[in-house]
Design a protein around this motif. Structure first.
Motif, PDB file in Angstrom:
ATOM      1  N   THR A  32       7.636  14.402  -6.339  1.00 35.98           N
ATOM      2  CA  THR A  32       7.006  14.324  -5.291  1.00 35.98           C
ATOM      3  C   THR A  32       4.967  14.350  -5.607  1.00 35.98           C
ATOM      4  OG1 THR A  32       7.939  15.259  -4.181  1.00 35.98           O
ATOM      5  CG2 THR A  32       6.318  15.375  -2.885  1.00 35.98           C
ATOM      6  N   MET A  33       5.158  15.245  -6.821  1.00 39.85           N
ATOM      7  CA  MET A  33       3.611  15.996  -7.186  1.00 39.85           C
ATOM      8  C   MET A  33       3.076  14.419  -7.403  1.00 39.85           C
ATOM      9  SD  MET A  33       4.435  19.926  -8.353  1.00 39.85           S
ATOM     10  CE  MET A  33       2.966  19.648  -9.216  1.00 39.85           C
ATOM     11  N   LEU A  34       3.916  14.525  -8.959  1.00 42.61           N
ATOM     12  CA  LEU A  34       3.018  12.471  -8.995  1.00 42.61           C
ATOM     13  C   LEU A  34       2.834  11.581  -9.286  1.00 42.61           C
ATOM     14  CD1 LEU A  34       2.167  12.374 -12.601  1.00 42.61           C
ATOM     15  CD2 LEU A  34       5.033  11.577 -12.692  1.00 42.61           C
ATOM     16  N   PHE A  35       3.673  11.423  -7.502  1.00 42.03           N
ATOM     17  CA  PHE A  35       3.848  10.122  -7.270  1.00 42.03           C
ATOM     18  C   PHE A  35       2.903   9.681  -6.298  1.00 42.03           C
ATOM     19  CE2 PHE A  35       8.270   7.566  -7.904  1.00 42.03           C
ATOM     20  CZ  PHE A  35       8.175   7.680  -9.172  1.00 42.03           C
ATOM     21  N   SER A  36       3.090  11.395  -5.386  1.00 47.33           N
ATOM     22  CA  SER A  36       1.649  12.161  -4.650  1.00 47.33           C
ATOM     23  C   SER A  36      -0.170  11.522  -4.551  1.00 47.33           C
ATOM     24  CB  SER A  36       1.431  13.049  -3.782  1.00 47.33           C
ATOM     25  OG  SER A  36       2.788  13.143  -3.072  1.00 47.33           O
ATOM     26  N   TYR A  37       0.040  12.099  -5.978  1.00 47.03           N
ATOM     27  CA  TYR A  37      -1.375  12.356  -6.526  1.00 47.03           C
ATOM     28  C   TYR A  37      -1.595  10.685  -7.421  1.00 47.03           C
ATOM     29  CZ  TYR A  37      -4.798  12.960 -10.425  1.00 47.03           C
ATOM     30  OH  TYR A  37      -5.685  12.476 -11.245  1.00 47.03           O
ATOM     31  N   LEU A  38      -0.309   9.937  -7.549  1.00 48.90           N
ATOM     32  CA  LEU A  38      -0.730   9.129  -8.109  1.00 48.90           C
ATOM     33  C   LEU A  38      -1.328   7.626  -6.784  1.00 48.90           C
ATOM     34  CD1 LEU A  38       1.682   7.710 -10.823  1.00 48.90           C
ATOM     35  CD2 LEU A  38      -0.438   8.338 -11.017  1.00 48.90           C
ATOM     36  N   GLN A  39      -0.377   8.104  -5.357  1.00 49.04           N
ATOM     37  CA  GLN A  39      -0.895   7.392  -4.383  1.00 49.04           C
ATOM     38  C   GLN A  39      -2.635   7.404  -3.528  1.00 49.04           C
ATOM     39  OE1 GLN A  39       0.630   5.024  -3.150  1.00 49.04           O
ATOM     40  NE2 GLN A  39       0.120   4.403  -1.245  1.00 49.04           N
ATOM     41  N   LEU A  40      -2.871   9.073  -3.696  1.00 50.40           N
ATOM     42  CA  LEU A  40      -3.751   9.542  -3.155  1.00 50.40           C
ATOM     43  C   LEU A  40      -4.975   9.041  -4.114  1.00 50.40           C
ATOM     44  CD1 LEU A  40      -3.255  13.083  -2.209  1.00 50.40           C
ATOM     45  CD2 LEU A  40      -3.251  11.047  -0.760  1.00 50.40           C
ATOM     46  N   ARG A  41      -5.458   8.569  -5.459  1.00 50.48           N
ATOM     47  CA  ARG A  41      -5.608   8.233  -6.320  1.00 50.48           C
ATOM     48  C   ARG A  41      -6.391   6.898  -6.069  1.00 50.48           C
ATOM     49  NH1 ARG A  41      -6.207   8.390 -12.624  1.00 50.48           N
ATOM     50  NH2 ARG A  41      -8.515   7.853 -12.007  1.00 50.48           N
ATOM     51  N   MET A  42      -5.658   6.171  -4.827  1.00 48.61           N
ATOM     52  CA  MET A  42      -6.333   4.658  -4.793  1.00 48.61           C
ATOM     53  C   MET A  42      -6.511   4.461  -3.829  1.00 48.61           C
ATOM     54  SD  MET A  42      -2.373   2.359  -4.611  1.00 48.61           S
ATOM     55  CE  MET A  42      -1.605   3.196  -3.210  1.00 48.61           C
ATOM     56  N   VAL A  43      -6.699   6.119  -2.865  1.00 45.77           N
ATOM     57  CA  VAL A  43      -7.841   6.317  -1.062  1.00 45.77           C
ATOM     58  C   VAL A  43      -9.254   6.254  -2.266  1.00 45.77           C
ATOM     59  CG1 VAL A  43      -8.314   7.016   0.424  1.00 45.77           C
ATOM     60  CG2 VAL A  43      -5.466   7.096   0.453  1.00 45.77           C
ATOM     61  N   HIS A  44      -9.473   7.693  -3.395  1.00 44.78           N
ATOM     62  CA  HIS A  44      -9.792   8.528  -3.568  1.00 44.78           C
ATOM     63  C   HIS A  44      -9.718   8.418  -5.186  1.00 44.78           C
ATOM     64  CE1 HIS A  44     -10.217  10.658   0.503  1.00 44.78           C
ATOM     65  NE2 HIS A  44      -8.654  10.585   0.169  1.00 44.78           N
ATOM     66  N   PRO A  45     -10.186   7.096  -6.051  1.00 39.34           N
ATOM     67  CA  PRO A  45     -10.324   6.962  -7.160  1.00 39.34           C
ATOM     68  C   PRO A  45     -11.170   7.748  -8.014  1.00 39.34           C
ATOM     69  CG  PRO A  45     -11.430   5.353  -5.664  1.00 39.34           C
ATOM     70  CD  PRO A  45     -10.941   6.096  -5.421  1.00 39.34           C
ATOM     71  N   ASP A  46     -11.738   8.350  -8.006  1.00 36.98           N
ATOM     72  CA  ASP A  46     -12.838  10.449  -8.706  1.00 36.98           C
ATOM     73  C   ASP A  46     -10.886  11.015  -8.987  1.00 36.98           C
ATOM     74  OD1 ASP A  46     -14.194   8.046  -9.509  1.00 36.98           O
ATOM     75  OD2 ASP A  46     -15.384   8.408  -7.815  1.00 36.98           O
ATOM     76  N   ALA A  95       1.070  -1.033   0.423  1.00 33.92           N
ATOM     77  CA  ALA A  95       0.081  -0.145  -0.409  1.00 33.92           C
ATOM     78  C   ALA A  95       0.560   1.371  -0.404  1.00 33.92           C
ATOM     79  CB  ALA A  95      -1.083   0.316   1.336  1.00 33.92           C
ATOM     80  N   ILE A  96       2.167   1.021   0.449  1.00 32.89           N
ATOM     81  CA  ILE A  96       2.512   2.522   0.489  1.00 32.89           C
ATOM     82  C   ILE A  96       4.430   2.166   0.002  1.00 32.89           C
ATOM     83  CG2 ILE A  96       2.095   3.384   2.923  1.00 32.89           C
ATOM     84  CD1 ILE A  96       4.067   1.764   3.910  1.00 32.89           C
ATOM     85  N   SER A  97       4.119   1.066  -0.885  1.00 32.73           N
ATOM     86  CA  SER A  97       4.888   1.351  -1.717  1.00 32.73           C
ATOM     87  C   SER A  97       6.018   1.570  -3.002  1.00 32.73           C
ATOM     88  CB  SER A  97       5.220  -0.144  -2.811  1.00 32.73           C
ATOM     89  OG  SER A  97       4.439  -0.324  -3.694  1.00 32.73           O
ATOM     90  N   LEU A  98       4.559   2.888  -2.932  1.00 38.17           N
ATOM     91  CA  LEU A  98       4.871   3.983  -4.156  1.00 38.17           C
ATOM     92  C   LEU A  98       5.934   5.028  -3.159  1.00 38.17           C
ATOM     93  CD1 LEU A  98       4.805   4.884  -6.684  1.00 38.17           C
ATOM     94  CD2 LEU A  98       2.757   5.914  -6.588  1.00 38.17           C
ATOM     95  N   PRO A  99       5.578   5.279  -2.298  1.00 39.39           N
ATOM     96  CA  PRO A  99       5.766   6.779  -1.506  1.00 39.39           C
ATOM     97  C   PRO A  99       7.294   6.555  -0.771  1.00 39.39           C
ATOM     98  CG  PRO A  99       3.783   5.887  -0.027  1.00 39.39           C
ATOM     99  CD  PRO A  99       3.588   5.526  -2.168  1.00 39.39           C
ATOM    100  N   LEU A 100       7.412   5.460  -0.753  1.00 35.56           N
ATOM    101  CA  LEU A 100       8.519   4.527  -0.167  1.00 35.56           C
ATOM    102  C   LEU A 100       9.767   4.191  -1.373  1.00 35.56           C
ATOM    103  CD1 LEU A 100       7.416   1.258   2.387  1.00 35.56           C
ATOM    104  CD2 LEU A 100       8.573   3.730   3.138  1.00 35.56           C
ATOM    105  N   VAL A 101       9.182   4.281  -2.119  1.00 36.18           N
ATOM    106  CA  VAL A 101      10.315   4.301  -3.397  1.00 36.18           C
ATOM    107  C   VAL A 101      10.921   5.780  -3.869  1.00 36.18           C
ATOM    108  CG1 VAL A 101      10.959   4.291  -5.951  1.00 36.18           C
ATOM    109  CG2 VAL A 101      10.067   2.536  -5.001  1.00 36.18           C
ATOM    110  N   MET A 102       9.201   6.911  -3.741  1.00 40.71           N
ATOM    111  CA  MET A 102       9.997   8.062  -3.810  1.00 40.71           C
ATOM    112  C   MET A 102      10.469   8.955  -2.722  1.00 40.71           C
ATOM    113  SD  MET A 102       6.935  11.786  -3.853  1.00 40.71           S
ATOM    114  CE  MET A 102       5.944  10.326  -2.707  1.00 40.71           C
ATOM    115  N   LEU A 103      10.818   8.236  -1.209  1.00 41.71           N
ATOM    116  CA  LEU A 103      11.201   8.445  -0.205  1.00 41.71           C
ATOM    117  C   LEU A 103      12.674   8.486  -0.376  1.00 41.71           C
ATOM    118  CD1 LEU A 103      10.948  10.155   2.462  1.00 41.71           C
ATOM    119  CD2 LEU A 103      10.784   7.614   3.595  1.00 41.71           C
ATOM    120  N   VAL A 104      13.101   7.082  -0.764  1.00 37.33           N
ATOM    121  CA  VAL A 104      14.384   6.578  -0.839  1.00 37.33           C
ATOM    122  C   VAL A 104      15.236   7.448  -1.504  1.00 37.33           C
ATOM    123  CG1 VAL A 104      15.678   4.936  -2.265  1.00 37.33           C
ATOM    124  CG2 VAL A 104      13.791   4.169  -0.262  1.00 37.33           C
TER     125      VAL A 104
END
Length: 364
Positions: A246-260, A187-196
């Motif tokens: 950060t903007m791109l990955f955060s948007y993709l991550q938040l779309r998992m929580v809020h698909p619309d 669930a948090i793999s994408l932001p973890l990669v971004m953090l690295v």
């Protein structure tokens, strides 16, 4: 959209490779150290022009064949992507082969003409240059890191709202095309990669700031301007990439929580806009650094040349100098930095984050 992206990348790649010989440091021609007074030698200039012309021919032919194949063959989208990637790698391989060919020719020319052999070699030191360095401070890079940590916390708090299949890869159109079962790690793999990656950028900025500032004996003021410009714009470029990611990955991550969130239009346009901004910024960075100090004239008496460090450069690309404490040094071919392969910290700085990203991928 996929085809447009690949064509933009190919055109950018070819144009960049064509410009590199004319934007690289003037006293290094195809990775070979050349005394300043011989930098405009007609033979060396012809090598640069021939390299650029050959790259243009290869690139134009490859792009034309790619477009013709798509228009006449009507291949599947997946096939277009694979062939597009293969063409990009093919262009890079051919450009590398051309570089090594002209690197060898430049070495032969330097040896044949005995450039710098009977002149005094001088190394210039100016301790005051450090005070003029305008690289970004380390704490500026904490801004995107804090945002990423916030996204991770938000994802965990809303874990129950996530789908049972977590996206792990997104296509050029911004839509997910690969999935994995839901776990807290996936669930948090994408932001973890971004953090690295963000921490890697922070480390690169700090180690670059501590690297040596090498000045030219023949053009000390011009080289000072180039070095300070290179360091300043590298710092800003890394920060810009970090913010955009950060903007791109955060948007993709938040779309998992809020698909619309944002709708399909934003999902399609964001990757394209991200790529365009990165490419335009790269061009600006290359021109700004490549032309820095180039209009200034020689500033020393005849008979003096810079210290020749060719023995530390393997093929003019790989820097290996145990006596240099710097982790990053300016490239000899291209714009930017490369690592000192004799410094173990360089391997840690580059390959450490890659191993962490690989570990995150395996765990998901």
């Amino acid at each position: 959209m996929d085809i447009i992206l690949f064509l933009v990348i190919m055109i950018f790649l070819v144009a960049t490779e064509m410009a590199i010989p004319f934007l690289a440091k003037r006293t290094t021609v195809f990775g070979v150290s050349i005394p300043d007074e011989y930098c405009k030698d007609a033979t060396l200039v012809s090598y640069k022009k021939r390299y650029s012309l050959l790259v243009f021919i290869v690139g134009a032919l490859a792009i034309s064949l790619y477009i013709g194949w798509i228009l006449t063959g009507n291949p599947l989208n997946e096939t277009q992507v694979l062939v597009g990637l293969a063409i990009q790698f093919g262009i890079l391989i051919i450009c590398t082969a051309l570089y090594f060919y002209f690197h060898a020719k430049t070495l032969q020319q330097k040896s044949r003409m005995k450039w710098g052999e009977n002149e005094k070699r001088v190394k210039v030191m100016d301790l005051s240059v450090r005070s003029q360095d305008s690289m970004l401070p380390w704490y500026i890079y904490l801004l995107p890191i804090v945002v990423t940590l916030g996204v991770i916390v938000y994802t965990i708090l809303n874990y129950s709202m996530l789908p049972e299949q977590i996206p792990v890869h997104w296509g050029p159109n911004g839509e997910p095309d690969a999935f994995t079962p839901k776990t807290y790690v996936s669930a948090i793999s994408l932001p973890l990669v971004m953090l690295v990656i963000q921490c890697m950028f922070l480390g690169i900025n700090e180690t670059t700031k501590r690297s040596g500032i090498k000045l030219s004996a023949t053009r000390p003021e011009a080289s000072r301007i180039r070095q300070l410009t290179l360091r300043k714009y590298t710092s800003w470029f890394l920060f810009l990439v970090s913010i955009l990611m950060t903007m791109l990955f955060s948007y993709l991550q938040l779309r998992m929580v809020h698909p619309d969130l944002g709708g399909n239009a934003l999902s399609i346009s964001m990757p394209f806009l991200f790529l365009i901004v990165i490419l335009v910024s790269t061009i600006f960075y290359a021109i700004k650094v490549g032309r820095a100090g180039e209009n200034m004239n020689l500033e020393q008496e005849p008979g003096i040349v810079d210290i020749d460090e060719d023995q530390y450069w393997i093929g003019g690309i790989f820097y290996f100098n145990k006596n240099d404490p710097s982790i990053f040094v300016e490239k000899r071919f291209g714009i930017g930095w490369t690592i000192n392969f004799a410094n173990p910290l360089g391997y840690l700085m580059i390959f450490g984050p890659l191993l962490l990203i690989l570990l995150i991928t395996i765990l998901t």
